[in-house]
Design an enzyme around this catalytic site. Structure first.
Site, PDB file in Angstrom:
ATOM      1  N   GLU A  16      -6.199   8.617   0.175  1.00  0.00           N
ATOM      2  CA  GLU A  16      -6.581   7.221   0.349  1.00  0.00           C
ATOM      3  C   GLU A  16      -6.731   7.018   1.858  1.00  0.00           C
ATOM      4  OE1 GLU A  16      -5.096   2.635   0.091  1.00  0.00           O
ATOM      5  OE2 GLU A  16      -3.745   4.283   0.517  1.00  0.00           O
ATOM      6  N   ASP A  51      -1.021   8.496  -0.307  1.00  0.00           N
ATOM      7  CA  ASP A  51      -1.162   7.082   0.027  1.00  0.00           C
ATOM      8  C   ASP A  51      -1.222   6.874   1.538  1.00  0.00           C
ATOM      9  OD1 ASP A  51      -0.988   4.194  -0.708  1.00  0.00           O
ATOM     10  OD2 ASP A  51       0.882   4.328   0.413  1.00  0.00           O
TER      11      ASP A  51
END
Length: 721
Positions: A453, A400
């Site tokens: 990401e 993330d």
């Protein structure tokens, strides 16, 4: 007898080296003295060979001491009469020597320990005939550290720990502690002040929030990835990911959080039944705040107690593998929350985080940023990544907020960030950390994958580290997502003015190994669900949804779709409630779900749609400039002679006899999927199952062409007949 000031330091829990005075010691004359600190005891005696050899004298405030007969050191036990009643015989924590071996200390000191979870944290162990738990915690600037818990009445005086100065780690073996015991650490910080009780950063289990204690749990055994997983994770394999927030996918029997067992019985079968190859869970590592969806985690080694005992997670992983699914977990190494029981100023100093808030505080999320350049933090994060793959058997990690790690000025105005030592904006320590994590996983867990990401144009995210890249296997294509969602939101009459938004992604589509994400972030915070983004009346909304998903599955890149969007969910995702499954009673929503299932089946079964997903040779435009009709057509190739023709008509106007230039190598084509089929809730305009002959008529720069019927607001797939 112990000097009064030393005794006072012990009972006030100020003594920094309890092993120097507690336990068995020899005085200048060679006599043996035993000292015990236990404020819950009414009386303590020394037991040798099963016999009481010396009652100890109470010095007050729980300190007992006495002289033992003889001068030879002996194996002893403590007979304790408890102030609350009852008595028992116990081993003494201060009868045991150092717990961490020289090799373990060396590995920690080197700063590249990939399995720090084997050394730090709580480890159930046995010394001789005494079972207990070894505790070890990194707190180099603390003046005193004690482990407190359900085994010692949460009294920081009873189990003060030994400092291993070389690495700043405090350790202690606590006899008779066991798996299931609650615990925390009590620290006197570098400033001499008592810190809030701290949970164990390496805890493998925790209490259910809002309680915050760590729980002793055994280390899970090593697990191998199932046979074929490495093959299924390759860049030339079909990878279609169902992203899921398990707490709100479907509520448990009691209306609360589902258990791992409940999820294992339903979720993998559902995802596999729709043809997805992988299931990705939003973070399941322990976190204090439900509303963070797991992205503000304080338990990088602990499956969340929300879903039941951590060991049940094994059942869920196995269920995924039994259904042929790869399991990916969202993993958060970018930041952590500021809760007092967590890692914030763990030993009274900025230990896990950067000291300067210009480096160490995340303005967007009010969280703390890991000190990526510190070797102990590097080992902590790399060990966490390996732990989930090696000890739980997951197939990979989606990392993330990578962009926030890569840039020191991320979401910061001028003057509010600290340049790197070259004067630039890149966070060189974070770059090195990400490379290290990917190298560790590649070396220690071959076959597992990592997905970034990463929302910027940072180069080489999915390039190998030996070529200077970050070493991820895939990168989310955020540019493609933003451009195409903006386009599809436009009323079809205006789409001619935004035609390039659907084609621009092909300019850079092969610069990385891309995954196309329609993720949870796109269906919350007022953005509306995928269905809600679509313009027009009800019929057009459904048609647009199916057409867009067809465009996505035909486009180069691996696929990711957030839960609920597979049937065109109405309304935004709400993490507090389960998905609105009742919407599937509407045949039109059920049709969207059938469409996604058939897209997955075609994608998986047709090498031209996946084998060269990340290669320019696998894609060829046929028609990319028909702005007036809002038509897009392209060919996908598998590099071995196989091809698929994908055509999108993104206006509500059916187009008959639409001519497309195609290779002359195939004499006919056949429609195999059509989003406008009545099977999916469409108007059933299309080309039927019959073969469509290629004609020697020039079009789109080719000598041969094909005349098609293009259904309204639809995507069709054709293969050579």
């Amino acid at each position: 007898m112990l000097e009064a000031d030393v005794a006072q330091a012990l009972v006030e829990a100020r003594h920094g080296d309890p092993f120097a005075v507690l336990g068995l010691h020899t005085d200048a004359a060679g006599a043996l003295w035993l000292r015990v600190l236990n404020p819950q005891a009414a009386a303590v005696s020394a037991v040798v060979g099963g016999q009481v050899v010396a009652p100890l004298t109470a010095r007050g405030d729980g300190l007992f001491e006495g002289r033992l007969p003889g001068k030879a050191r002996v194996d002893y036990r403590l007979k304790i009469q408890w102030a609350a009643g009852g008595e028992g015989e116990y081993a003494d924590a201060y009868a045991f020597g150092p717990q961490l071996s020289d090799d373990e200390i060396r590995r920690l000191r080197d700063g590249n320990e990939a399995r720090a979870f084997e050394i730090l944290g709580s480890q159930p162990v046995t010394h001789g005939d005494v079972a207990g738990v070894r505790f070890a915690v990194w707190a180099p600037n603390a003046r005193r550290v004690s482990v407190v818990g359900s085994f010692n009445a949460w009294d920081g005086r009873r189990h003060a720990m030994r400092l291993r100065h070389d690495v700043g780690v405090w350790e202690l073996f606590v006899p008779h502690a066991q798996a299931g015991d609650f615990y925390k650490y009590e620290l006197i910080g570098a400033d001499g002040h008592l810190q809030p009780l701290k949970a164990d950063p390496y805890a493998r289990s925790t209490e259910l929030r809002p309680e915050t204690a760590s729980v002793v749990a055994p280390l899970p055994p090593k697990r191998r990835l199932p046979p074929g997983r490495a093959e299924a994770n390759r860049r030339d394999a079909p990878i279609s990911v169902y992203e899921c927030h398990p707490a709100s996918w479907r509520k448990g029997r009691d209306g609360g959080f589902p258990t791992w067992e409940e999820l294992a019985n339903t979720l993998p079968a559902y995802v596999a039944g729709l043809g997805f190859t992988h299931l990705e869970l939003l973070p399941i590592s322990e976190h204090p705040f439900d509303g963070s969806w797991g992205y503000q985690t304080l338990g990088l080694f602990a499956p969340s107690r929300r879903f039941g005992p951590p060991e049940q997670f094994e059942v869920f992983v196995q269920a995924c593998h039994d259904h042929g699914l790869g399991l990916l977990l969202d993993w958060v190494p970018a930041h952590f929350p500021t809760d007092g029981f967590g890692m914030a100023r763990f030993d009274g100093t900025a230990l896990y985080e950067y000291q300067d808030p210009k480096e160490g505080f995340h303005r967007d999320w009010n969280t703390l940023i890991y000190n990526f350049g510190r070797s102990e933090v590097r080992s902590f994060l790399a060990s966490s990544a390996l732990y989930w793959v090696e000890r739980w058997g997951v197939d990979g990690l989606r990392v993330d907020a990578v962009a926030s790690m890569l840039y020191r000025d991320y979401s910061r105005p001028s003057g509010e960030w600290v340049p790197n030592h070259h004067g630039g904006r890149e966070n060189l320590e974070a770059i090195a950390l990400l490379q290290h994590v990917n190298e560790v996983l590649g070396r220690e867990a071959p076959g597992a994958i990592t997905v970034a990401e990463e929302s910027t144009s940072f180069p080489g995210v999915s390039q190998p580290t030996y070529l200077g890249g970050l070493g991820f296997h895939f990168k989310w294509n955020m540019g493609w997502m933003n451009d195409t969602l903006r386009y599809i939101h436009e009323d079809p009459i205006h789409r001619r003015y935004h035609h390039h938004q659907m084609t621009f992604g092909l300019v850079y589509a092969f610069s990385e190994n891309f995954m196309l994400p329609i993720s949870h972030d796109e269906v919350v915070h007022g953005k509306g669900s995928l269905f809600d983004k679509m313009p027009g009346d009800e019929w057009q909304k459904f048609a647009n949804t199916r057409a867009y998903l067809g465009f996505m599955w035909g486009h180069p890149g691996k696929k990711l779709l957030f839960m609920g969007q597979e049937w065109g969910q109405r309304g935004e995702w709400n993490h507090d409630v389960g998905l609105p499954w009742h919407q599937l009673d509407d045949a039109r929503h059920a049709g969207v779900r059938r469409w996604v299932g058939d897209l997955n089946a075609l994608y998986r079964g047709t090498p031209a749609l996946h084998r060269l997903d990340c290669e320019a040779q696998g894609f060829e435009w046929v028609a990319s400039h028909d702005e007036e009709s809002s038509v897009y057509a392209w060919l996908r190739h598998d590099g071995q002679g196989g091809s698929v023709l994908v055509v999108c008509n993104l206006t509500p106007v059916p187009r008959h006899g639409y001519r497309l230039g195609v290779p002359s190598t195939h004499g006919a084509w056949r429609e195999v999927l059509n989003s406008d089929s009545e099977h999916y809730g469409g108007s059933n305009v299309g080309n039927g199952p019959q073969a469509l002959a290629v004609q020697a008529l020039a079009a789109h720069g080719r000598s041969h062409s094909l005349a098609l019927t293009l259904p309204p607001l639809a995507t069709v797939f054709l293969v050579p007949a």
